[in-house]
Structure formats: structure tokens, C-alpha cells
Design an enzyme around this catalytic site. Structure first.
Site, PDB file in Angstrom:
ATOM      1  N   ASP A 110    -100.729 -13.843  43.546  1.00 14.89           N
ATOM      2  CA  ASP A 110    -101.035 -12.762  43.452  1.00 14.89           C
ATOM      3  C   ASP A 110    -100.576 -11.852  44.401  1.00 14.89           C
ATOM      4  O   ASP A 110    -100.397 -12.011  45.478  1.00 14.89           O
ATOM      5  CB  ASP A 110    -102.645 -12.770  43.869  1.00 14.89           C
ATOM      6  CG  ASP A 110    -103.260 -11.372  43.230  1.00 14.89           C
ATOM      7  OD1 ASP A 110    -103.014 -10.417  43.984  1.00 14.89           O
ATOM      8  OD2 ASP A 110    -104.325 -11.475  42.751  1.00 14.89           O
ATOM      9  N   ASN A 120    -100.084   1.030  42.532  1.00 15.22           N
ATOM     10  CA  ASN A 120    -100.284   2.014  41.619  1.00 15.22           C
ATOM     11  C   ASN A 120    -101.037   3.289  41.673  1.00 15.22           C
ATOM     12  O   ASN A 120    -100.757   4.572  41.344  1.00 15.22           O
ATOM     13  CB  ASN A 120    -101.375   1.295  40.437  1.00 15.22           C
ATOM     14  CG  ASN A 120    -100.584   0.232  39.522  1.00 15.22           C
ATOM     15  OD1 ASN A 120     -99.271   0.068  39.622  1.00 15.22           O
ATOM     16  ND2 ASN A 120    -101.291  -0.897  39.402  1.00 15.22           N
ATOM     17  N   ASP A 162     -94.926  -1.005  37.494  1.00 13.17           N
ATOM     18  CA  ASP A 162     -94.153  -1.789  36.569  1.00 13.17           C
ATOM     19  C   ASP A 162     -92.942  -2.485  37.160  1.00 13.17           C
ATOM     20  O   ASP A 162     -92.655  -3.536  36.845  1.00 13.17           O
ATOM     21  CB  ASP A 162     -94.050  -0.968  35.148  1.00 13.17           C
ATOM     22  CG  ASP A 162     -95.320  -1.033  34.531  1.00 13.17           C
ATOM     23  OD1 ASP A 162     -96.086  -1.619  34.688  1.00 13.17           O
ATOM     24  OD2 ASP A 162     -95.543  -0.318  33.688  1.00 13.17           O
ATOM     25  N   GLU A 206    -101.399  -8.177  38.431  1.00 15.22           N
ATOM     26  CA  GLU A 206    -100.349  -8.715  39.283  1.00 15.22           C
ATOM     27  C   GLU A 206    -100.408 -10.134  39.678  1.00 15.22           C
ATOM     28  O   GLU A 206     -99.939 -10.573  40.494  1.00 15.22           O
ATOM     29  CB  GLU A 206    -100.469  -7.979  40.628  1.00 15.22           C
ATOM     30  CG  GLU A 206    -101.931  -8.350  41.457  1.00 15.22           C
ATOM     31  CD  GLU A 206    -103.069  -7.441  41.020  1.00 15.22           C
ATOM     32  OE1 GLU A 206    -104.005  -7.317  41.746  1.00 15.22           O
ATOM     33  OE2 GLU A 206    -102.987  -6.939  39.815  1.00 15.22           O
TER      34      GLU A 206
END
Length: 369
Positions: free
Chosen positions: A249, A257, A266, A292
Site C-alpha cells: 500500500d 490526489n 495516476d 493504491e
């Protein structure tokens, strides 16, 4: 149509895909339906030969009848019925293919011998035109095999009509024209048929890839994970193999974001994917689990090897300078399979190990047995 699909679509020539593995996969995909087709068409053709022989026996010249009976009742139907039988036995596939190539040649040679007994052009010669068309569009042969058989028939019939059992000029011209017409229609029909099958196959491959692949990273998705992990759990029980599961993770990914936007997020996921690809083995399977989170399924490893791999990845991510966002870290949870495992149990352990890594300060690797 995707770019990859366009590239693959252009990757075959007149006879086969340039990629031998793709060609073999295409052959395997097409084989079951081809075998059913070949079996059915062989039985039908043998039946039609028998019906033809019965219809013509009342008016075929008596001196030709024994030969016609041998070819149309015994020889050709026997080979065709043998082909139909062999189509049900995969181990005899190459023998069946060989017989399917030579069956129309034998039928044509038999026809040529029969028509040589007639004086001049006869309607029995139309059988040759039908045989050529049958080879390319009905028989079920691959295009390359049909081409070999069809060209052999055409050349033999041309030589026969010109040199061995010569026809007069008018009959020869007509006969040759219909031979060329049959061959032309046959080649075009056979090529278009095989091309359409390849197009359908490639489209199927593309749809299957879409179904099991994460569009952003190109990694396998959760759908494929279920299949891969199920297969490995089954193999581990059958062959007593050990495999490891790493759940990863990216730390504080939500901040990326929120701060830079989803497009930058992305880009980070793509960069992270490339790191994983560079530092895992070809036998390892990388999955984008969602958001993620990623999973690595690593085969034939023990705890030490799995920890080494995980730590190597963690350090590589820590040292990598991501575009726009700079330095990032990753937390990892590891486990090995057990005899009693199912998909949920091994995932739960890896998830718990990841939870420990995140709650102990992140940028950590934890193993849970």
C-alpha cells in the site's frame, strides 16, 4: 480497437501469425470446432458419394462401372469415414489432417482416370471443380493445407487434360477455365474464412485481456487474482509447493490526489508499477488490488526469500524520486500459504500484516505466519 489489438491484428501473414505462441493458441482455440466440423462434413461427403454412385450406376457405361464403384463406393467414402472417426481421437490429429489433405487428391485422381475412359469432355469432369471448392471452403483444412491439396489437384488435372488424356482445344479451354474459376473462388473463400476466424480469435483475446487487466497499469486485476491464487492453492496442496503473498500500500496516497489531482496520482501508480516490474521475477504475478493497493504472488519462496524481496522493493520505492510528488514510501504485509488456506484466509493474513506495517509508522515490512 486498442493499439495493442491493432498491432496483433497486423502480425499475421497469409498463412499464420508471426508469433508462434499466438499461432499455437489460435490452433488450440479453433481445434475443437474444427474437429466437429471435419467429422460432420466427412460423413456428409461420404454419404453424397454413395448416393451419387447409386444414381449414376444405371446409366454409366458398363466398362466404367467397376472403376467408378471402386472410387465412389469403396475408396473415397472409406477414407472420409476414417477421417470422421479419427476426428474423435486427438492423438490421431496429424494422421487425420494428412488423410484430409490426400482424400480430395485421391478422389480427383480417381475422377481423372474415370473421365479418361470417356471420349472427349464429359459432365463427370464437374466433380473436379466441386472437389477443389470443397477443399478450400468445406473440408475444414487449414488454408495452407488446403492450398497444397488444391494446387496439386489443379496441376494434375491440367497435365492430365493436356498431355495424358488430351481433350480437344475447345473442351480443354472450357475445362481449364472452370478449373481456374474453382481454384480462384476456393482460394479466396478459404483465405477469407481463415482471416475471419483469426479476427474473431484476436477480438476474443482482446476482450479477455480487458476483463482481467487493470487499464491504468496494465497489471492483472482482482478477477485474474482469484484465478491465479486458486490455481496456486490447488498446486500447493497437490505438489506441496510453497508460495508467498505480499500486499503493498503506497503510504499517504490520498494526499497526492488531494494536493496534485488524480492525473498526477495516476502517474505515481504507473511509476510504482514500473518499479514492481523491474524488481520482481518473471515467475511472480503482480496484481493491482484496487486504488493504491497491490499484491505480489511469489512462487517457490520461503520466509527469508520473501522478506528479502519485500525489503528490496520497499527500499527501491523509498529511494525513487517520483515525478511531481518527489519521495514516497510503501508499506508491505507478507505471508506464506498454509495447507488449510483458502483465498480469504491467506488474504486476511496478508492484510493483517499490512495493517501492522501501517500502524507501526508505515514504510515497514511485516510478516504474519
Amino acid at each position: 480497437m486498442s493499439t495493442d489489438y491493432k498491432n496483433i491484428f497486423c502480425s499475421y501473414n497469409l498463412f499464420a501469425f508471426k508469433d508462434s505462441k499466438l499461432q499455437e493458441k489460435f490452433n488450440e482455440w479453433r481445434r475443437p470446432s474444427r474437429l466437429k466440423h471435419i467429422s460432420a462434413i466427412s460423413i456428409l461427403t461420404a454419404s453424397l458419394y454413395l448416393i451419387f454412385s447409386y444414381i449414376t450406376r444405371s446409366f454409366i457405361p458398363a466398362d466404367i462401372l467397376p472403376l467408378a464403384t471402386l472410387v465412389h463406393v469403396y475408396l473415397v467414402p472409406f477414407i472420409l469415414l476414417l477421417i470422421a472417426l479419427l476426428a474423435h481421437f486427438r492423438v490421431r490429429y496429424y494422421l487425420m489432417t494428412f488423410l484430409l489433405v490426400i482424400a480430395p487428391i485421391i478422389a480427383s485422381v480417381g475422377n481423372m482416370i474415370i473421365i479418361s475412359k470417356f471420349d472427349g469432355y464429359t459432365t463427370y469432369q464437374t466433380e473436379l471443380y466441386l472437389i477443389i471448392f470443397w477443399v478450400f471452403t468445406v473440408s475444414g483444412l487449414k488454408f495452407i493445407h488446403a492450398l497444397i491439396s488444391g494446387l496439386f489437384i489443379y496441376v494434375s488435372a491440367t497435365i492430365s487434360a493436356y498431355a495424358i488424356y488430351p481433350l480437344n482445344t475447345e473442351a480443354f479451354v472450357l475445362h481449364h477455365f472452370w478449373m481456374i474459376a474453382s481454384l480462384s473462388f476456393g482460394i479466396l473463400g478459404g483465405y477469407l474464412l481463415e482471416s475471419s476466424q483469426k479476427t474473431i480469435f484476436l477480438k476474443k483475446e482482446e476482450l479477455e485481456k480487458i476483463a482481467i487487466t487493470d487499464r491504468l497499469t496494465g497489471l492483472y486485476n482482482r478477477v485474474m487474482f482469484d484465478k491465479v491464487i486458486s490455481d496456486e492453492l490447488e498446486k500447493s496442496k497437490r505438489y506441496k509447493r510453497t508460495f508467498g503473498l505480499i500486499m503493498l500500500d503506497i503510504d499517504f496516497f490520498k494526499d497526492i490526489n488531494d494536493t496534485y489531482g488524480h492525473l498526477v496520482g495516476d502517474d505515481v501508480l504507473i511509476e510504482f508499477t514500473n518499479i514492481l516490474k523491474r524488481h520482481t521475477r518473471s515467475s511472480d504475478t503482480i496484481i493491482r488490488w484496487g486504488g493504491e493497493e497491490f499484491i505480489i504472488l511469489s512462487l517457490e519462496v520461503n520466509k527469508e526469500a520473501l522478506m528479502t524481496l519485500a525489503e528490496h522493493i520497499r527500499k527501491q520505492v523509498q529511494e525513487h524520486d517520483f515525478k511531481t510528488v518527489g519521495k514516497k514510501t510503501v508499506s508491505l504485509g507478507l505471508t506464506l500459504n498454509k495447507k488449510t488456506d483458502n483465498i480469504n484466509s491467506i488474504l486476511q493474513r496478508a492484510d493483517q500484516a499490512l495493517y501492522l506495517s501501517k500502524n507501526s509508522g508505515r514504510n515497514k515490512t511485516n510478516f504474519l505466519a
